[in-house]
Design a protein around this motif. Sequence first.
Motif, short mmCIF file in Angstrom:
data_model
loop_
_atom_site.label_atom_id
_atom_site.label_comp_id
_atom_site.label_asym_id
_atom_site.label_seq_id
_atom_site.Cartn_x
_atom_site.Cartn_y
_atom_site.Cartn_z
N ARG A 1 12.06 -7.57 -4.50
CA ARG A 1 11.98 -6.11 -4.49
C ARG A 1 11.64 -5.49 -5.84
NH1 ARG A 1 14.56 -2.82 -1.04
NH2 ARG A 1 13.40 -1.26 -2.22
N PRO A 2 10.53 -5.92 -6.47
CA PRO A 2 10.05 -5.18 -7.65
C PRO A 2 9.64 -3.78 -7.21
CG PRO A 2 8.39 -6.72 -6.89
CD PRO A 2 9.61 -7.01 -6.09
N ASN A 3 9.41 -2.88 -8.17
CA ASN A 3 9.15 -1.48 -7.79
C ASN A 3 7.85 -1.30 -7.02
OD1 ASN A 3 7.32 -1.88 -9.83
ND2 ASN A 3 8.13 -0.31 -11.20
N TRP A 4 6.95 -2.30 -7.04
CA TRP A 4 5.68 -2.17 -6.33
C TRP A 4 5.73 -2.74 -4.91
CZ3 TRP A 4 4.33 -7.19 -5.31
CH2 TRP A 4 4.75 -8.17 -6.22
N ALA A 5 6.91 -3.20 -4.48
CA ALA A 5 7.01 -3.85 -3.16
C ALA A 5 7.92 -3.08 -2.20
CB ALA A 5 7.54 -5.27 -3.34
N ASP A 6 7.54 -3.13 -0.92
CA ASP A 6 8.37 -2.58 0.15
C ASP A 6 9.54 -3.52 0.44
OD1 ASP A 6 6.69 -0.40 0.70
OD2 ASP A 6 5.51 -1.52 2.18
N PRO A 7 10.58 -2.99 1.12
CA PRO A 7 11.62 -3.88 1.66
C PRO A 7 11.06 -4.67 2.84
CG PRO A 7 12.35 -1.57 1.55
CD PRO A 7 10.88 -1.58 1.36
N VAL B 1 -0.20 -0.86 14.99
CA VAL B 1 1.13 -1.28 14.56
C VAL B 1 1.80 -1.91 15.78
CG1 VAL B 1 3.36 -0.56 13.62
CG2 VAL B 1 1.27 0.59 12.88
N GLU B 2 2.21 -3.17 15.64
CA GLU B 2 2.84 -3.91 16.74
C GLU B 2 4.21 -4.41 16.32
OE1 GLU B 2 0.58 -7.14 18.23
OE2 GLU B 2 -0.60 -5.90 19.59
N ASN B 3 5.23 -4.12 17.14
CA ASN B 3 6.60 -4.52 16.82
C ASN B 3 7.01 -4.08 15.42
OD1 ASN B 3 6.76 -5.90 19.33
ND2 ASN B 3 5.70 -7.65 18.42
N GLY B 4 6.56 -2.88 15.05
CA GLY B 4 6.93 -2.32 13.75
C GLY B 4 6.09 -2.83 12.59
N ARG B 5 5.17 -3.77 12.86
CA ARG B 5 4.35 -4.35 11.79
C ARG B 5 2.89 -3.92 11.93
NH1 ARG B 5 5.84 -10.51 10.27
NH2 ARG B 5 8.08 -10.28 9.96
N PRO B 6 2.27 -3.49 10.84
CA PRO B 6 0.85 -3.15 10.91
C PRO B 6 0.01 -4.41 11.14
CG PRO B 6 1.65 -3.03 8.65
CD PRO B 6 2.84 -3.32 9.50
N TRP C 1 3.46 -3.40 3.20
CA TRP C 1 3.06 -3.67 4.58
C TRP C 1 1.83 -2.81 4.85
CZ3 TRP C 1 5.44 -7.45 7.24
CH2 TRP C 1 6.73 -7.84 6.85
N GLY C 2 0.81 -3.39 5.49
CA GLY C 2 -0.41 -2.62 5.76
C GLY C 2 -1.34 -2.66 4.57
N LEU D 1 -1.46 -16.24 9.09
CA LEU D 1 -0.25 -16.04 8.29
C LEU D 1 0.31 -14.66 8.55
CD1 LEU D 1 1.03 -17.83 5.83
CD2 LEU D 1 0.15 -15.99 4.42
N THR D 2 1.61 -14.55 8.84
CA THR D 2 2.25 -13.25 8.96
C THR D 2 3.13 -13.01 7.74
OG1 THR D 2 4.05 -14.24 10.24
CG2 THR D 2 2.23 -13.26 11.49
N GLY D 3 3.77 -11.84 7.69
CA GLY D 3 4.51 -11.47 6.50
C GLY D 3 3.58 -10.79 5.51
N ARG D 4 3.96 -10.83 4.22
CA ARG D 4 3.13 -10.14 3.21
C ARG D 4 2.55 -11.07 2.17
NH1 ARG D 4 7.22 -6.03 0.98
NH2 ARG D 4 8.68 -7.45 1.98
N GLY D 5 2.91 -12.34 2.17
CA GLY D 5 2.39 -13.23 1.13
C GLY D 5 2.74 -12.69 -0.24
N LEU D 6 1.72 -12.47 -1.07
CA LEU D 6 1.93 -11.95 -2.43
C LEU D 6 1.78 -10.43 -2.51
CD1 LEU D 6 -0.10 -14.63 -4.45
CD2 LEU D 6 2.35 -14.18 -4.70
N LEU D 7 1.48 -9.80 -1.39
CA LEU D 7 1.21 -8.36 -1.40
C LEU D 7 2.50 -7.55 -1.22
CD1 LEU D 7 -2.11 -8.32 0.66
CD2 LEU D 7 -1.82 -8.29 -1.83
#
Length: 315
Positions: free
Chosen positions: A73-79, A108-113, A131-132, A122-128
């Motif tokens: 959770r750095p300042n550039w990342a979402d929870p 947006v499906e199941n709350g995920r873009p 979300w979206g 690959l799902t999730g955010r990887g290094l990004l």
Amino acid sequence: PFSNLPASCWSRLHPVNMLNSYNVKFHHSKALTSPYPGSHIERSQVPEDKVGWLTEWKEYNPVEYTAKSVLARPNWADPQINDEGFSPKFNERDGEVERKSLNGLYMVENGRPRNPAGRTGLTGRGLLGRWGPNHAADPIVTRWKRDGSGNKVAHPVSGKNILQFVAIKRRDCGEWAIPGGMVDPGEKITATLKREFEEEALNSLQKSPEEKAKLEKQLQELFSQEHFVVYRGYVDDPRNTDNAWMETEAVNYHDETGETMDNLPLEAGDDAGVVKWIDISEKLELYASHSYFIKLVTEKRGAHWSEDPGSECHK
């Protein structure tokens, strides 16, 4: 802008410009590569005919991965998407965070873009962090190559003048790239373009306040002049996932006389290992979709790109 290109050109165009607004399906290739950057994670294999979401594929079972650096959770990342109190507003500006895509609405499906370019394995955010869409800005600073007498240098085969751009060698992957970076929450694109160029190509973060003020004054001259928006939209990037992807605005700032940039000392900083002026041609191998952006600049400026006249596709 691409609707009246001859069919023979489509195969040479980088996938990134195939926008759904022209009823041409997205493609991506770097977003399907393994292992995922900075990890040993292998993506699930996605055959070319199964990339698009409109193709039904019940057996699709992508790997879930979000890097520890993002989960910290750095300042550039979402929870994480299910964290208490986190209810992102997708497809709109969400407080200071821009969650609108440059390519229009995304699902947006199941709350995920859902990645508008299709499956990535690959799902999730990887290094990004977001979300979206994750918004970046790429300043392409150019000048004409000149000889010792100050005359423009033409390519011996094409006869067109050679354009140069400021390139950095990325520390993370060792590839040459445009010195761009992420747009900070609430920041205007124009500010990001200038800031990233200062940080990566002029090492402004290590300069004294006096040195920085001098750089600012010189750069203002370049960045306040007429410029050319090269590209706005989705980027085929190795960090992309099914739920997080890169988008950018690439802008060309051209120093016609070369005088402005002559007085600016290039110095690698921040994410850059090396920075220098590079001659532009189709032989360049650059990070992500950067070669495509550079090609568009040569077309706009009438500069040299290819030694094979048949390989140049014009609008």
